[in-house]
Every structure is written in structure tokens, then in C-alpha cells.
Design a protein around this motif. Structure first.
Motif, PDB file in Angstrom:
ATOM      1  N   LEU A   9       0.842  -1.187   0.000  1.00  0.00           N
ATOM      2  CA  LEU A   9       0.000   0.000   0.000  1.00  0.00           C
ATOM      3  C   LEU A   9       0.880   1.241   0.000  1.00  0.00           C
ATOM      4  CD1 LEU A   9      -2.562  -1.044   2.743  1.00  0.00           C
ATOM      5  CD2 LEU A   9      -2.889  -1.132   0.272  1.00  0.00           C
ATOM      6  N   GLN A  10       0.340   2.330  -0.469  1.00  0.00           N
ATOM      7  CA  GLN A  10       1.040   3.595  -0.444  1.00  0.00           C
ATOM      8  C   GLN A  10       0.166   4.632   0.221  1.00  0.00           C
ATOM      9  OE1 GLN A  10       4.094   3.935  -1.361  1.00  0.00           O
ATOM     10  NE2 GLN A  10       4.405   1.945  -2.318  1.00  0.00           N
ATOM     11  N   ASP A  11       0.753   5.791   0.508  1.00  0.00           N
ATOM     12  CA  ASP A  11       0.033   6.949   1.069  1.00  0.00           C
ATOM     13  C   ASP A  11      -0.736   6.557   2.316  1.00  0.00           C
ATOM     14  OD1 ASP A  11       1.050   8.444  -1.011  1.00  0.00           O
ATOM     15  OD2 ASP A  11      -0.621   7.876  -2.329  1.00  0.00           O
ATOM     16  N   ARG A  12      -2.085   6.731   2.276  1.00  0.00           N
ATOM     17  CA  ARG A  12      -2.914   6.451   3.457  1.00  0.00           C
ATOM     18  C   ARG A  12      -2.801   5.001   3.867  1.00  0.00           C
ATOM     19  NH1 ARG A  12      -6.733   9.865   5.032  1.00  0.00           N
ATOM     20  NH2 ARG A  12      -8.072   8.156   5.682  1.00  0.00           N
ATOM     21  N   ARG A  13      -2.535   4.118   2.949  1.00  0.00           N
ATOM     22  CA  ARG A  13      -2.503   2.689   3.269  1.00  0.00           C
ATOM     23  C   ARG A  13      -1.295   2.327   4.124  1.00  0.00           C
ATOM     24  NH1 ARG A  13      -3.977   0.454  -2.798  1.00  0.00           N
ATOM     25  NH2 ARG A  13      -5.352   2.178  -3.326  1.00  0.00           N
ATOM     26  N   GLU A  14      -0.276   3.224   4.171  1.00  0.00           N
ATOM     27  CA  GLU A  14       0.904   2.923   4.951  1.00  0.00           C
ATOM     28  C   GLU A  14       0.626   2.931   6.447  1.00  0.00           C
ATOM     29  OE1 GLU A  14       3.817   5.707   3.750  1.00  0.00           O
ATOM     30  OE2 GLU A  14       4.363   4.606   1.948  1.00  0.00           O
ATOM     31  N   ARG A  15      -0.540   3.401   6.856  1.00  0.00           N
ATOM     32  CA  ARG A  15      -0.840   3.496   8.285  1.00  0.00           C
ATOM     33  C   ARG A  15      -1.150   2.147   8.896  1.00  0.00           C
ATOM     34  NH1 ARG A  15      -4.637   8.680   7.186  1.00  0.00           N
ATOM     35  NH2 ARG A  15      -2.966  10.031   6.523  1.00  0.00           N
ATOM     36  N   GLY A  16      -1.399   1.159   8.141  1.00  0.00           N
ATOM     37  CA  GLY A  16      -1.677  -0.168   8.685  1.00  0.00           C
ATOM     38  C   GLY A  16      -1.880  -1.138   7.563  1.00  0.00           C
ATOM     39  N   LEU A  17      -2.397  -2.318   7.871  1.00  0.00           N
ATOM     40  CA  LEU A  17      -2.609  -3.342   6.861  1.00  0.00           C
ATOM     41  C   LEU A  17      -3.775  -3.002   5.974  1.00  0.00           C
ATOM     42  CD1 LEU A  17      -2.056  -6.493   9.038  1.00  0.00           C
ATOM     43  CD2 LEU A  17      -0.552  -5.620   7.264  1.00  0.00           C
ATOM     44  N   SER A  18      -3.761  -3.518   4.771  1.00  0.00           N
ATOM     45  CA  SER A  18      -4.857  -3.289   3.835  1.00  0.00           C
ATOM     46  C   SER A  18      -6.117  -3.991   4.276  1.00  0.00           C
ATOM     47  CB  SER A  18      -4.458  -3.800   2.446  1.00  0.00           C
ATOM     48  OG  SER A  18      -5.551  -3.781   1.580  1.00  0.00           O
ATOM     49  N   THR A  19      -7.245  -3.371   3.991  1.00  0.00           N
ATOM     50  CA  THR A  19      -8.526  -4.042   4.225  1.00  0.00           C
ATOM     51  C   THR A  19      -9.206  -4.353   2.912  1.00  0.00           C
ATOM     52  OG1 THR A  19      -9.623  -1.904   4.402  1.00  0.00           O
ATOM     53  CG2 THR A  19      -8.896  -2.921   6.443  1.00  0.00           C
ATOM     54  N   SER A  20      -8.474  -4.214   1.805  1.00  0.00           N
ATOM     55  CA  SER A  20      -9.096  -4.465   0.518  1.00  0.00           C
ATOM     56  C   SER A  20      -9.230  -5.951   0.268  1.00  0.00           C
ATOM     57  CB  SER A  20      -8.263  -3.818  -0.598  1.00  0.00           C
ATOM     58  OG  SER A  20      -6.984  -4.376  -0.620  1.00  0.00           O
ATOM     59  N   PRO A  27     -11.966  -5.488  -7.317  1.00  0.00           N
ATOM     60  CA  PRO A  27     -11.338  -5.103  -6.048  1.00  0.00           C
ATOM     61  C   PRO A  27     -12.292  -4.304  -5.180  1.00  0.00           C
ATOM     62  CG  PRO A  27     -10.555  -3.713  -7.830  1.00  0.00           C
ATOM     63  CD  PRO A  27     -11.387  -4.790  -8.474  1.00  0.00           C
ATOM     64  N   LYS A  28     -12.302  -4.627  -3.900  1.00  0.00           N
ATOM     65  CA  LYS A  28     -13.113  -3.896  -2.928  1.00  0.00           C
ATOM     66  C   LYS A  28     -12.174  -3.198  -1.960  1.00  0.00           C
ATOM     67  CE  LYS A  28     -17.231  -5.139  -4.350  1.00  0.00           C
ATOM     68  NZ  LYS A  28     -18.254  -4.176  -4.783  1.00  0.00           N
ATOM     69  N   LEU A  29     -12.249  -1.883  -1.878  1.00  0.00           N
ATOM     70  CA  LEU A  29     -11.346  -1.111  -1.048  1.00  0.00           C
ATOM     71  C   LEU A  29     -11.910  -0.898   0.345  1.00  0.00           C
ATOM     72  CD1 LEU A  29     -10.257   1.604  -3.627  1.00  0.00           C
ATOM     73  CD2 LEU A  29      -9.104  -0.535  -3.063  1.00  0.00           C
ATOM     74  N   GLY A  30     -10.998  -0.822   1.316  1.00  0.00           N
ATOM     75  CA  GLY A  30     -11.385  -0.506   2.674  1.00  0.00           C
ATOM     76  C   GLY A  30     -11.671   0.975   2.815  1.00  0.00           C
ATOM     77  N   PRO A  31     -12.215   1.407   3.953  1.00  0.00           N
ATOM     78  CA  PRO A  31     -12.613   2.802   4.124  1.00  0.00           C
ATOM     79  C   PRO A  31     -11.470   3.798   4.065  1.00  0.00           C
ATOM     80  CG  PRO A  31     -12.773   1.590   6.201  1.00  0.00           C
ATOM     81  CD  PRO A  31     -12.555   0.584   5.129  1.00  0.00           C
ATOM     82  N   MET A  32     -10.235   3.358   4.404  1.00  0.00           N
ATOM     83  CA  MET A  32      -9.102   4.274   4.355  1.00  0.00           C
ATOM     84  C   MET A  32      -8.327   4.165   3.049  1.00  0.00           C
ATOM     85  SD  MET A  32      -7.751   4.088   8.299  1.00  0.00           S
ATOM     86  CE  MET A  32      -6.664   5.499   8.068  1.00  0.00           C
ATOM     87  N   GLU A  33      -8.840   3.377   2.114  1.00  0.00           N
ATOM     88  CA  GLU A  33      -8.160   3.183   0.834  1.00  0.00           C
ATOM     89  C   GLU A  33      -8.914   3.794  -0.337  1.00  0.00           C
ATOM     90  OE1 GLU A  33      -7.786  -1.030   0.525  1.00  0.00           O
ATOM     91  OE2 GLU A  33      -7.015  -1.216   2.551  1.00  0.00           O
ATOM     92  N   ILE A  34     -10.150   4.252  -0.103  1.00  0.00           N
ATOM     93  CA  ILE A  34     -10.937   4.819  -1.194  1.00  0.00           C
ATOM     94  C   ILE A  34     -10.340   6.143  -1.638  1.00  0.00           C
ATOM     95  CG2 ILE A  34     -13.048   3.659  -0.478  1.00  0.00           C
ATOM     96  CD1 ILE A  34     -13.936   6.193   0.889  1.00  0.00           C
TER      97      ILE A  34
END
Length: 635
Positions: A9-20, A27-34
Motif C-alpha cells: 500500500l502507499q500513502d494512506r494505506r501505509e498506516r496499517g494493513l490493507s482491508t481491501s 477489487p473492494k477497497l477498505g474505508p481508508m483506501e478509497i
């Protein structure tokens, strides 16, 4: 093609694991990946709905005079406010659970639908009972709008970011509350009170459409059957809460609006039913309900209880003032409905400024304790100033005495919300949000009901002292049933009525001051906490973000801790269940072993992480209310 060493993950996704995840190849994105565009569209939808929900809580404050005069029942007009708030406090806690049952989008759109339908019925009603019923119907959705908006925002932002985002959201909340009175009075004076409701319908449609088109992110969870999910909704708790609060409102109405004695049957029955239903509500929540709206485990925690008590008192104060401040100018100062409502505009502006200020300070400092301590005393100062208003008060006192109330309460609401969320686990946030809204809803309806009872009782006593003679009872009844009649009375009676209204209303403001001072004292016991403590200790360097996708495109099983059972295949431990230390160990372990021979380690078959959709369901089935990742009200 992504290499084994490339960041997942990049940018906002670097804050934790992906939820996608990927469902049916999409692909279904998590709330912090949209995307930022998607996030802004979602916020626009929920904030428009928040504004409308807040608008309708105070809209009738300046419409009561026009509506009660049309139906000749001013002493029953308080039900226009309490009916809406009764539904709000009864149904609001359910939306924290419905957000996990129907998904975020389903719960939010359900709330918007009910609120819009209630507003439409208000505009088309042809009797006071029908209007009161429509207000109740609208309240079913009105409270849910606030809860679902808070939950959706909590999904999409970290705790520190949330303080600023919630501050912006509170601008819409404050603007709706502050503009409800002025807009209601302005529209009523020019086109009639019905258009104050009907003009909102296009905006409800816009809000419904925006969330319907954009709210599609996924959150962790797994599915169960519809029957299992529906069994866990707290029907008994909601029914007993509704009965308890409704009985209390009937008691206050019979005793103080209708002047019945304590020995009369309606008064005794309503009081006994209220007490009995409240006891049943407590028993149901503690021992019976599988998913209680009043989460028992939160009652054992200091901060949620203190925040709940503060919410009750703050809402009690706010709504006591909101519903009776315009009446002061309409009956004592003899202004028009639009001018009376305009006196709430400074409150609206100060609430918006207070919300933004609180969000900015918490985002910059990561703290909320000092903020609440310094500005939390402002509402007390404001209500004391309002309790000292008189016919001779100058323009400054009339227009600006309410400003500290709006600013201080806006700061307090933001600070206590963040304090509550900071002291509960992320999976518990939907339940905790509903918990806080429950106390706020009960405070709102109690503030209007109690203030109305005090006001009507004192007004009757003061009018009885001043108006005597053979037709005194009839005259007093007419003055109490129609506030607009005051301006048309002959000079002597007019002065009697103005004096009586003034004394009764100032007493209401004094009791509001007592409530907000109590809230301030309660909040002093809430401990401070650094908002950055929620963040996982994962640095932004590439070495610390070596959680990879294998060439198959699946999340690398070797990157995660595993539970090994000799009797079954190893399975991945869910990343959301990992502690910060486990996260560090997983990342460090993956870094050390990334260049090792893959044949020397066991091959682990990655299991798909099931996701709870923000829509209704996924290919995994209908969403489960009791899923550990979504938080349970009974732990």
C-alpha cells in the motif's frame, strides 16, 4: 507486476494493513483506501443529511406559535418537539447495531428515508395529532442520521484526523440547529409553516442519492444467516425505553400542561408506568437482551459513563434554550416569528466556529482535556445572562448572550466524542457511538419535556396572580393556548401576559444553567489521553513496510502470525486482531525471512479475509451483528 519486495500500500494505506479484498474479480477497497473524490462525495451525502436532521430538531421552535394558533392548542404544542425527540432517543441506539446488520450504507439510507418521509408527512398533515405522529416518524430517522454519520467518519479516518473531520461535520450539525429557528420563522411568516417542511424534500433526495452512489467500501467481518442477525436486535430494550420515556412525557403533560392533580388517575397511571417500564428496561439491558442498546460492559467503564452523563446534561441545557429562547422575544419583546427565530443565528455561528476550533486544536495538539475545561464553562455564563434578560435589556444582551452557549457546547460535544472514542477499542466504536447518542437523546427529550412542564406550571401560576374576575379562567386559558394572542390583548392584559411569560421563561433558563454547570463538574473527572496512541507504531520507511503480495496476488500468509493446529491446516490470524507488538514482530520477521529459501519454510495456504460490506451483504452472506471484529454490546 508487483515484486516480492514492493510495498503493498502507499500513502494512506501505509498506516496499517490493507482491508481491501476481491469479490467476483472486482477489487473492494477498505474505508481508508478509497479515493479522495469518493470520500468527499460520501461526506457530502452524510453532511447534508446531518444538516437536515439538526434543522428538524429545532425547526418547530418558531413554528409552535403559528401551528398552535391554527389548531388552538398551545399547551399541547410542546409535543411537536418531544415526539421527534422521543423517537430519536428510542431508535438512535439501534443504528449502531444496524450499521453492522445492514451495512453502513443500508443503515444511513434507512435513516435518511424515514427522516425525509416524516418531513413530507408533516408538510401534508391536516391536524395536530397527525402532525405529532409525523414528527415522531421523522425522529425515527433523524437520530440515526447522526449515529451513522459518526460511524462512517470513524471508518474513514484515524482518531487524530477524525477530530478535525468531526469538527467540520459539527458545523453542519450546529448550522442546522441554529438555522432551524430563523428559517422556520422566516418561511412561516411568508409562505406558511407547511413550506418549512416541504422545502426540505429535494435535499433529502440529494443526500440519499450521494450515499447510494458512493458508499461502497468494505470493513472487516463475516456473514451469518438473516435469522441469526435479526434475533440479536434489542426489541425488548427499545420497547421498554420507548414506554418509559413516553410515560414520563404523559405524566408531565397531564400534571403540568393539563393542571391535573397528583391524585387523578391519568397522572398516577402514567407515573407508575414510567417507573415500571424504566425498571424493566434496566433488567432487559443487563440480563435479557443479546445486544442491548445500553451496552452493559460500557456501564462498567469510567469514561463512557462520564461522557454519557455529560451528554445528558449538555443536551438538556441545549434544548431547554433552543425551544424557549425564541418564545421570549415573541411573547415578551413582541417581535415577529422571523425576528424571534433570528436571535438563534448568533448561536448557529458560534456553534460552527466552536466546532471548527475544537477540531483544529485537537488535530494540532492531540489533546482534549484542557479544551473542554476552559471552554466548557461558557454555556453556564450564557444561560445565567439569559436568565437575567428583561424588557429593558439592550440589543447586546438580547443578541449576544447566547453566543457563549453555542461556542462552549460545540467545543464540549467534539471533545467528549473524541474522549469516548479514544477510550474504547476500534471494534467497539459503533456500540460506543450509539451508547453516547442514547444519553444525548434522553437528555434532549428530557430538556424539552421538563422545561415545558416548568414553563406551563409557572405561567399558569403567574397569570392566576395577575388576572382575576369572572372570566379569568377563560382568559388565562386563551393566553396559554396561543402565544400569538399576547400582542393583540388590551394594554393591561398584555402587560400581565408579558410579565408572566418573562418570569416563566427566565426560570427555564436558570434550570438550564444548573444543568450545564453539573455537566462541567462531571467532565472534570474525564482523564486526558494522547490521540496518537491509537496509531500503530509502523514507520514510513520502505524497510518497515515489507508486507507483500505474492505473485498470485494474495496477501502473503508468511507475513502474518499463524495459529497452528496439528489437526487442521494453519490459518492466518486476522491483522485487525494483532497488537502493535505483534505487528512489529510480523513486519520484522517478514523482513528477515524475505530472502530465505521458500522451500525451507512450510507453505501456508492463505485464507480469504472476509469483509463486511458498507452495502447490505457480500458473497459471504448477510452481515453478522455479533461478529467479534464489529464489536458486541455484551462482552
Amino acid at each position: 507486476m508487483a515484486s516480492e519486495r514492493s510495498p503493498l500500500l502507499q500513502d494512506r494505506r501505509e498506516r496499517g494493513l490493507s482491508t481491501s479484498s476481491s469479490i467476483n474479480g472486482k477489487p473492494k477497497l477498505g474505508p481508508m483506501e478509497i479515493s479522495a473524490k469518493n470520500r468527499r462525495a460520501i461526506l457530502a451525502g452524510i453532511w447534508i443529511a446531518t444538516f437536515l436532521g439538526s434543522l428538524n430538531t429545532t425547526l418547530v421552535a418558531t413554528l409552535i406559535g403559528s401551528i398552535s394558533s391554527e389548531y388552538q392548542s398551545a399547551n399541547q404544542a410542546s409535543w411537536l418537539g418531544t415526539a421527534y425527540l422521543l423517537a430519536t432517543c428510542t431508535f438512535t441506539p439501534l443504528y449502531g447495531r444496524l450499521s453492522n446488520v445492514l451495512g453502513r450504507r443500508g443503515a444511513n439510507q434507512t435513516a435518511v428515508f424515514f427522516a425525509g418521509l416524516g418531513v413530507l408527512c408533516c408538510g401534508l398533515s391536516n391536524s395536530l395529532p397527525m402532525l405529532i405522529a409525523a414528527r415522531f416518524f421523522g425522529g425515527i430517522g433523524g437520530g440515526g442520521i447522526f449515529t451513522t454519520a459518526t460511524i462512517i467518519t470513524s471508518d474513514m479516518y484515524t482518531l487524530r484526523e477524525r477530530s478535525m473531520t468531526q469538527g467540520i461535520a459539527a458545523i453542519f450539525n450546529g448550522a442546522g440547529m441554529g438555522l432551524g429557528g430563523p428559517l422556520g420563522g422566516y418561511i412561516s411568516d411568508r409562505w406558511g409553516w407547511r413550506w418549512a417542511f416541504l422545502i426540505q424534500i429535494p435535499f433529502f433526495i440529494v443526500a440519499f442519492t450521494l450515499t447510494g452512489m458512493n458508499l461502497h467500501y468494505v470493513t472487516p467481518g463475516k456473514g451469518k444467516s438473516t435469522k441469526e442477525v435479526l434475533k440479536r436486535i434489542d426489541y425488548l430494550g427499545s420497547a421498554t425505553l420507548f414506554s418509559a420515556v413516553g410515560s414520563l412525557l404523559l405524566f408531565l403533560s397531564y400534571k403540568y400542561n393539563e393542571e391535573m392533580s397528583f391524585s387523578s388517575k391519568p397522572v398516577i397511571i402514567s407515573l407508575c408506568c414510567g417507573i415500571g417500564m424504566f425498571i424493566m428496561f434496566v433488567i432487559a439491558e443487563l440480563f435479557v437482551a443479546p445486544e442491548p442498546v445500553l451496552a452493559p460492559f460500557l456501564l462498567k467503564q469510567r469514561v463512557p459513563v462520564l461522557v454519557g452523563m455529560s451528554n445528558f446534561m449538555v443536551s438538556f441545557c441545549n434544548f431547554s434554550v433552543m425551544y424557549f429562547f425564541p418564545m421570549y422575544f415573541e411573547t415578551v419583546m413582541l417581535t415577529s416569528a422571523s425576528t424571534a427565530g433570528a436571535h438563534l443565528l448568533p448561536n448557529s455561528l458560534s456553534m460552527s466556529c466552536g466546532s471548527m476550533f475544537a477540531g483544529w486544536v485537537m488535530a494540532k495538539t492531540g489533546r482534549y482535556k484542557v479544551l473542554s475545561g476552559v471552554f466548557g464553562i461558557f454555556p453556564f455564563v450564557a444561560t445565567i445572562m439569559m436568565s437575567r434578560l428583561s424588557e429593558d435589556s439592550g440589543p447586546f444582551a438580547q443578541w449576544f448572550s447566547i453566543i457563549p452557549l453555542g461556542f462552549g457546547n460545540a467545543v464540549v460535544v467534539q471533545a467528549t466524542l473524541i474522549a469516548l472514542l479514544a477510550h474504547v477499542d476500534r471494534p467497539t466504536m459503533p456500540v460506543a457511538t450509539g451508547f453516547g447518542q442514547l444519553f444525548r437523546g434522553i437528555g434532549q427529550v428530557s430538556g424539552v419535556a421538563f422545561s415545558s412542564a416548568v414553563f406551563q406550571s409557572l405561567l399558569y401560576d403567574e397569570l392566576s396572580k395577575r388576572i382575576t374576575g369572572p372570566d379569568a379562567a377563560s382568559t388565562i386559558s386563551r393566553i396559554r393556548h396561543s402565544s400569538k394572542l399576547v400582542a393583540r390583548l388590551e394594554p393591561t392584559l398584555k402587560q400581565y401576559a408579558r410579565d408572566s411569560y418573562g418570569i416563566a421563561l427566565r426560570r427555564v433558563f436558570f434550570y438550564a444553567a444548573c444543568a450545564t454547570l453539573t455537566a462541567y463538574i462531571i467532565r472534570m473527572a474525564i482523564p486526558d489521553k494522547n490521540l496518537d496512541e491509537e496509531e500503530l507504531p509502523v514507520r514510513r520507511s520502505s524497510k518497515r513496510h515489507s508486507i507483500h503480495r505474492r505473485s498470485t496476488g494474495n496477501l502473503a500468509a508468511a507475513s502474518l502470525p499463524v495459529d497452528i493446529d496439528s489437526q487442521r491446516q494453519p490459518r492466518m490470524q486476522s491483522p485487525e486482531r494483532m497488537s502493535p507488538n505483534e505487528m512489529e514482530d510480523a513486519i520484522a520477521g517478514d523482513e528477515v525471512n524475505s530472502d530465505a529459501d521458500t522451500a525451507s519454510t512450510p507453505t501456508l495456504q492463505a485464507q480469504p479475509i472476509r469483509r463486511r460490506l458498507s452495502t447490505y451483504s457480500s458473497t459471504f452472506g448477510v452481515e453478522d451483528l455479533e461478529d467479534e471484529m464489529a464489536g458486541s454490546a455484551r462482552q
